[in-house]
Every structure is written in C-alpha cells, then in structure tokens.
Design a protein around this motif. Structure first.
Motif, PDB file in Angstrom:
ATOM      1  N   LEU A  93       0.833  -1.212   0.000  1.00 19.53           N
ATOM      2  CA  LEU A  93       0.000   0.000   0.000  1.00 19.53           C
ATOM      3  C   LEU A  93       0.864   1.257   0.000  1.00 19.53           C
ATOM      4  CD1 LEU A  93      -2.906  -0.895   2.458  1.00 19.53           C
ATOM      5  CD2 LEU A  93      -2.853  -1.058  -0.030  1.00 19.53           C
ATOM      6  N   ILE A  94       1.930   1.232   0.769  1.00 19.27           N
ATOM      7  CA  ILE A  94       2.832   2.390   0.825  1.00 19.27           C
ATOM      8  C   ILE A  94       3.461   2.651  -0.546  1.00 19.27           C
ATOM      9  CG2 ILE A  94       5.035   3.192   1.802  1.00 19.27           C
ATOM     10  CD1 ILE A  94       4.169   1.681   4.422  1.00 19.27           C
ATOM     11  N   ASP A  95       3.763   1.579  -1.270  1.00 17.10           N
ATOM     12  CA  ASP A  95       4.449   1.701  -2.562  1.00 17.10           C
ATOM     13  C   ASP A  95       3.520   1.976  -3.749  1.00 17.10           C
ATOM     14  OD1 ASP A  95       6.842   1.210  -1.282  1.00 17.10           O
ATOM     15  OD2 ASP A  95       6.946  -0.911  -1.878  1.00 17.10           O
ATOM     16  N   ALA A  96       2.207   1.766  -3.586  1.00 14.39           N
ATOM     17  CA  ALA A  96       1.283   1.892  -4.718  1.00 14.39           C
ATOM     18  C   ALA A  96       1.040   3.370  -5.046  1.00 14.39           C
ATOM     19  CB  ALA A  96      -0.038   1.203  -4.392  1.00 14.39           C
ATOM     20  N   PRO A  97       1.504   3.839  -6.209  1.00 14.53           N
ATOM     21  CA  PRO A  97       1.344   5.259  -6.552  1.00 14.53           C
ATOM     22  C   PRO A  97      -0.112   5.714  -6.551  1.00 14.53           C
ATOM     23  CG  PRO A  97       2.845   4.180  -8.085  1.00 14.53           C
ATOM     24  CD  PRO A  97       2.219   3.104  -7.254  1.00 14.53           C
ATOM     25  N   TYR A  98      -1.023   4.910  -7.120  1.00  9.80           N
ATOM     26  CA  TYR A  98      -2.432   5.298  -7.183  1.00  9.80           C
ATOM     27  C   TYR A  98      -3.022   5.458  -5.786  1.00  9.80           C
ATOM     28  CZ  TYR A  98      -3.494   0.426  -6.100  1.00  9.80           C
ATOM     29  OH  TYR A  98      -3.570  -0.790  -5.483  1.00  9.80           O
ATOM     30  N   PHE A  99      -2.565   4.617  -4.853  1.00 13.25           N
ATOM     31  CA  PHE A  99      -3.086   4.658  -3.490  1.00 13.25           C
ATOM     32  C   PHE A  99      -2.587   5.907  -2.769  1.00 13.25           C
ATOM     33  CE2 PHE A  99      -3.343   3.111   0.963  1.00 13.25           C
ATOM     34  CZ  PHE A  99      -4.696   2.805   0.986  1.00 13.25           C
ATOM     35  N   ARG A 100      -1.294   6.207  -2.928  1.00 13.76           N
ATOM     36  CA  ARG A 100      -0.743   7.401  -2.284  1.00 13.76           C
ATOM     37  C   ARG A 100      -1.365   8.667  -2.881  1.00 13.76           C
ATOM     38  NH1 ARG A 100       0.575   5.282   2.201  1.00 13.76           N
ATOM     39  NH2 ARG A 100       1.170   7.381   2.784  1.00 13.76           N
ATOM     40  N   THR A 101      -1.642   8.636  -4.183  1.00  9.67           N
ATOM     41  CA  THR A 101      -2.299   9.775  -4.825  1.00  9.67           C
ATOM     42  C   THR A 101      -3.665  10.018  -4.213  1.00  9.67           C
ATOM     43  OG1 THR A 101      -1.131   9.437  -6.912  1.00  9.67           O
ATOM     44  CG2 THR A 101      -3.205  10.647  -7.020  1.00  9.67           C
ATOM     45  N   PHE A 102      -4.425   8.947  -4.028  1.00  6.63           N
ATOM     46  CA  PHE A 102      -5.749   9.038  -3.407  1.00  6.63           C
ATOM     47  C   PHE A 102      -5.637   9.593  -1.984  1.00  6.63           C
ATOM     48  CE2 PHE A 102      -9.048   6.541  -0.916  1.00  6.63           C
ATOM     49  CZ  PHE A 102     -10.096   7.398  -1.211  1.00  6.63           C
ATOM     50  N   LEU A 103      -4.687   9.111  -1.196  1.00  6.65           N
ATOM     51  CA  LEU A 103      -4.518   9.570   0.182  1.00  6.65           C
ATOM     52  C   LEU A 103      -4.148  11.044   0.240  1.00  6.65           C
ATOM     53  CD1 LEU A 103      -2.530   6.594   1.792  1.00  6.65           C
ATOM     54  CD2 LEU A 103      -4.969   7.078   1.988  1.00  6.65           C
ATOM     55  N   ARG A 104      -3.265  11.479  -0.664  1.00  8.61           N
ATOM     56  CA  ARG A 104      -2.850  12.887  -0.675  1.00  8.61           C
ATOM     57  C   ARG A 104      -3.981  13.805  -1.129  1.00  8.61           C
ATOM     58  NH1 ARG A 104       1.926  10.729  -2.691  1.00  8.61           N
ATOM     59  NH2 ARG A 104       1.258  11.129  -4.823  1.00  8.61           N
ATOM     60  N   ARG A 105      -4.741  13.344  -2.124  1.00  6.90           N
ATOM     61  CA  ARG A 105      -5.785  14.178  -2.709  1.00  6.90           C
ATOM     62  C   ARG A 105      -7.005  14.291  -1.800  1.00  6.90           C
ATOM     63  NH1 ARG A 105      -6.355  11.952  -7.850  1.00  6.90           N
ATOM     64  NH2 ARG A 105      -7.706  10.409  -6.899  1.00  6.90           N
ATOM     65  N   GLU A 106      -7.378  13.176  -1.143  1.00  2.00           N
ATOM     66  CA  GLU A 106      -8.590  13.160  -0.319  1.00  2.00           C
ATOM     67  C   GLU A 106      -8.319  12.484   1.028  1.00  2.00           C
ATOM     68  OE1 GLU A 106     -12.340  12.343  -2.574  1.00  2.00           O
ATOM     69  OE2 GLU A 106     -10.943  11.579  -4.084  1.00  2.00           O
ATOM     70  N   PRO A 107      -7.444  13.086   1.846  1.00  2.00           N
ATOM     71  CA  PRO A 107      -7.033  12.411   3.075  1.00  2.00           C
ATOM     72  C   PRO A 107      -8.180  12.106   4.048  1.00  2.00           C
ATOM     73  CG  PRO A 107      -6.262  14.696   3.042  1.00  2.00           C
ATOM     74  CD  PRO A 107      -6.793  14.384   1.684  1.00  2.00           C
ATOM     75  N   GLU A 108      -9.076  13.044   4.241  1.00  2.00           N
ATOM     76  CA  GLU A 108     -10.173  12.805   5.195  1.00  2.00           C
ATOM     77  C   GLU A 108     -11.101  11.703   4.706  1.00  2.00           C
ATOM     78  OE1 GLU A 108     -12.176  16.426   6.207  1.00  2.00           O
ATOM     79  OE2 GLU A 108     -10.326  17.389   6.898  1.00  2.00           O
ATOM     80  N   ARG A 109     -11.479  11.760   3.447  1.00  2.00           N
ATOM     81  CA  ARG A 109     -12.351  10.717   2.884  1.00  2.00           C
ATOM     82  C   ARG A 109     -11.638   9.370   2.920  1.00  2.00           C
ATOM     83  NH1 ARG A 109     -14.885  12.938  -1.261  1.00  2.00           N
ATOM     84  NH2 ARG A 109     -16.995  12.461  -0.614  1.00  2.00           N
ATOM     85  N   ALA A 110     -10.356   9.350   2.556  1.00  2.00           N
ATOM     86  CA  ALA A 110      -9.598   8.095   2.535  1.00  2.00           C
ATOM     87  C   ALA A 110      -9.569   7.458   3.919  1.00  2.00           C
ATOM     88  CB  ALA A 110      -8.181   8.352   2.034  1.00  2.00           C
ATOM     89  N   LEU A 111      -9.244   8.240   4.939  1.00  2.00           N
ATOM     90  CA  LEU A 111      -9.184   7.678   6.291  1.00  2.00           C
ATOM     91  C   LEU A 111     -10.560   7.206   6.758  1.00  2.00           C
ATOM     92  CD1 LEU A 111      -6.641  10.015   8.125  1.00  2.00           C
ATOM     93  CD2 LEU A 111      -6.301   7.671   7.326  1.00  2.00           C
ATOM     94  N   ARG A 112     -11.589   7.943   6.397  1.00  2.00           N
ATOM     95  CA  ARG A 112     -12.946   7.528   6.785  1.00  2.00           C
ATOM     96  C   ARG A 112     -13.324   6.211   6.113  1.00  2.00           C
ATOM     97  NH1 ARG A 112     -17.275   8.934   4.113  1.00  2.00           N
ATOM     98  NH2 ARG A 112     -16.392  10.868   3.332  1.00  2.00           N
ATOM     99  N   LEU A 113     -12.997   6.084   4.841  1.00  4.32           N
ATOM    100  CA  LEU A 113     -13.348   4.873   4.102  1.00  4.32           C
ATOM    101  C   LEU A 113     -12.486   3.676   4.492  1.00  4.32           C
ATOM    102  CD1 LEU A 113     -13.899   6.263   0.491  1.00  4.32           C
ATOM    103  CD2 LEU A 113     -15.636   5.466   2.097  1.00  4.32           C
ATOM    104  N   LEU A 114     -11.256   3.943   4.888  1.00  5.78           N
ATOM    105  CA  LEU A 114     -10.315   2.855   5.136  1.00  5.78           C
ATOM    106  C   LEU A 114     -10.196   2.435   6.599  1.00  5.78           C
ATOM    107  CD1 LEU A 114      -7.576   4.216   2.747  1.00  5.78           C
ATOM    108  CD2 LEU A 114      -8.720   2.002   2.485  1.00  5.78           C
ATOM    109  N   THR A 115     -10.481   3.347   7.508  1.00  8.27           N
ATOM    110  CA  THR A 115     -10.138   3.060   8.907  1.00  8.27           C
ATOM    111  C   THR A 115     -11.301   3.177   9.886  1.00  8.27           C
ATOM    112  OG1 THR A 115      -9.480   5.341   9.430  1.00  8.27           O
ATOM    113  CG2 THR A 115      -7.785   3.912   8.481  1.00  8.27           C
ATOM    114  N   THR A 116     -12.528   3.316   9.397  1.00  6.30           N
ATOM    115  CA  THR A 116     -13.660   3.428  10.322  1.00  6.30           C
ATOM    116  C   THR A 116     -14.753   2.426   9.969  1.00  6.30           C
ATOM    117  OG1 THR A 116     -14.957   5.028   9.043  1.00  6.30           O
ATOM    118  CG2 THR A 116     -13.241   5.930  10.476  1.00  6.30           C
ATOM    119  N   LYS A 117     -15.663   2.254  10.888  1.00  6.20           N
ATOM    120  CA  LYS A 117     -16.774   1.324  10.678  1.00  6.20           C
ATOM    121  C   LYS A 117     -17.811   1.886   9.702  1.00  6.20           C
ATOM    122  CE  LYS A 117     -19.127   2.827  14.914  1.00  6.20           C
ATOM    123  NZ  LYS A 117     -20.302   3.465  14.425  1.00  6.20           N
ATOM    124  N   ASP A 118     -17.635   3.127   9.270  1.00  5.56           N
ATOM    125  CA  ASP A 118     -18.550   3.722   8.285  1.00  5.56           C
ATOM    126  C   ASP A 118     -18.455   3.038   6.933  1.00  5.56           C
ATOM    127  OD1 ASP A 118     -19.416   5.532  10.154  1.00  5.56           O
ATOM    128  OD2 ASP A 118     -18.081   7.136   9.504  1.00  5.56           O
TER     129      ASP A 118
END
Length: 198
Positions: A93-118
């Motif tokens: 995940l750390i090495d995947a360019p598309y994934f890091r791009t998503f995290l940088r572009r939409e950090p709040e949405r990414a964390l909500r989608l990836l790390t919460t029960k939502d």
C-alpha cells in the motif's frame, strides 16, 4: 427497462471503468463517469451506489489480491507469518502510486473509508486477518489469551497506524515497524522482518 442480468453486466462495466480510472490516479467524478458510460447519474447510482460506496468497493477489490499476495510471500508460521503478512501488505500500500495519490488528494475521505466502521473496507480486512489468526491458533502455531477477532482488530489498527502515519502524525509510513509491532503483540519479540538480517 433493463433486465437484472443486463443491469449486472452494465454495473460491472461501470465498476471496471471506475477501477481503471482509480488505478491511473484519476479522481473519480460521478458525473464524468456517468457521461462516459452514456447514462445519467441516477442510473450510475443504481448500479454502483454513491461515490463513497464506489470507492469502498474498489478499495476492497484491490485489497484482497494484495493480501493474498502477502500471504503467499511468506513460509513462516505463527506470529512471524502474521507479522510478515502485515508488513508485506503495508509495504504494497505504501508503494502503490495510485493509493498514495488518493490519500494525498482526499485524506479525510480516505481515512474515513479505510479506517472506520462507516465503510466495509476495514470490516473486510479485519475478517480476513481474523481467519489468518484463527488458522494459526488452530494449528498450534500461536497461543494468545485474546480472541482471534480482538487480535485481528488490533493487528489491522497497528497496520493502519504505520501505513497512514503521514496523515495521522506527520511521520513517514513504515511497513517494517508495522510488522515488528504485530510480532510484539503476538509474543514474538525475536521476530526479524523479511529481508533484514538478525
């Protein structure tokens, strides 16, 4: 009116197009996606859900083969096996360019989608790790006073802490630290991550 079979095929086409765009590092725009598919937004919504649901579906679909590859990359057992899987998955995940791009572009949405029960993403990853932990417990390669489910939840949270460290604490993501922390949690303080010397 479309038949259920045709709707399923069209929905799969929509998912495939969205997945290709995500992997290319593009921001998923539901209006543009609908236009490219030649439908309106309400039709696209019926096929794939809202934008968050579509992103969650894509993230889950990408996570599973990544996890399977991490599992196939280790021959160890017990705590070391689980720590290896955690570290390899985290590094992918750390090495995947598309994934890091998503995290940088939409950090709040990414964390909500990836790390919460939502979202279903974390639930699915916890369930997969729970199966792995239970397998090692059943085979006698791991002994721990906590349940497989509770251990799986902690393992996933440890992984998240190091994968998304740049978003959470401003530190660099670190897959090796994730693997070492999981090994310590599971009672293997002598664990050496793959690719490092003792």
């Amino acid at each position: 009116m479309s038949s259920p079979g045709r709707t399923s095929v069209l929905g799969n086409q929509a998912l495939d197009l969205a997945r290709r765009k995500f992997l290319a590092g593009d921001r998923l725009d539901m209006q543009k996606l609908a236009a490219e598919l030649g439908v309106d937004r309400s039709t696209l919504f019926r096929w794939v859900g809202n934008r968050d649901q579509l992103l969650a579906t894509i993230l889950s679909a990408l996570a599973e083969p990544t996890r399977q590859a991490a599992l196939a990359a280790t021959t160890r057992t017990g705590a070391a096996r689980i720590a290896d899987v955690t570290g390899t998955f985290a590094q992918a995940l750390i090495d995947a360019p598309y994934f890091r791009t998503f995290l940088r572009r939409e950090p709040e949405r990414a964390l909500r989608l990836l790390t919460t029960k939502d979202s279903s993403v974390q639930h699915e990853i916890v369930a997969a790790i729970e199966r792995l932990v239970q397998q090692e417990l059943d085979r006698g390669h791991l002994i721990h006073p906590m349940s497989a489910h509770d251990l799986a939840y902690l393992i996933v949270r440890i992984g998240e802490s190091f994968i998304y460290a740049d978003l959470i604490t401003g530190e660099d993501p670190d897959a090796t630290k994730a693997a070492l922390a999981v090994a310590a949690l599971l009672g293997d303080p002598a664990y050496t991550p793959k690719g490092t010397s003792v």
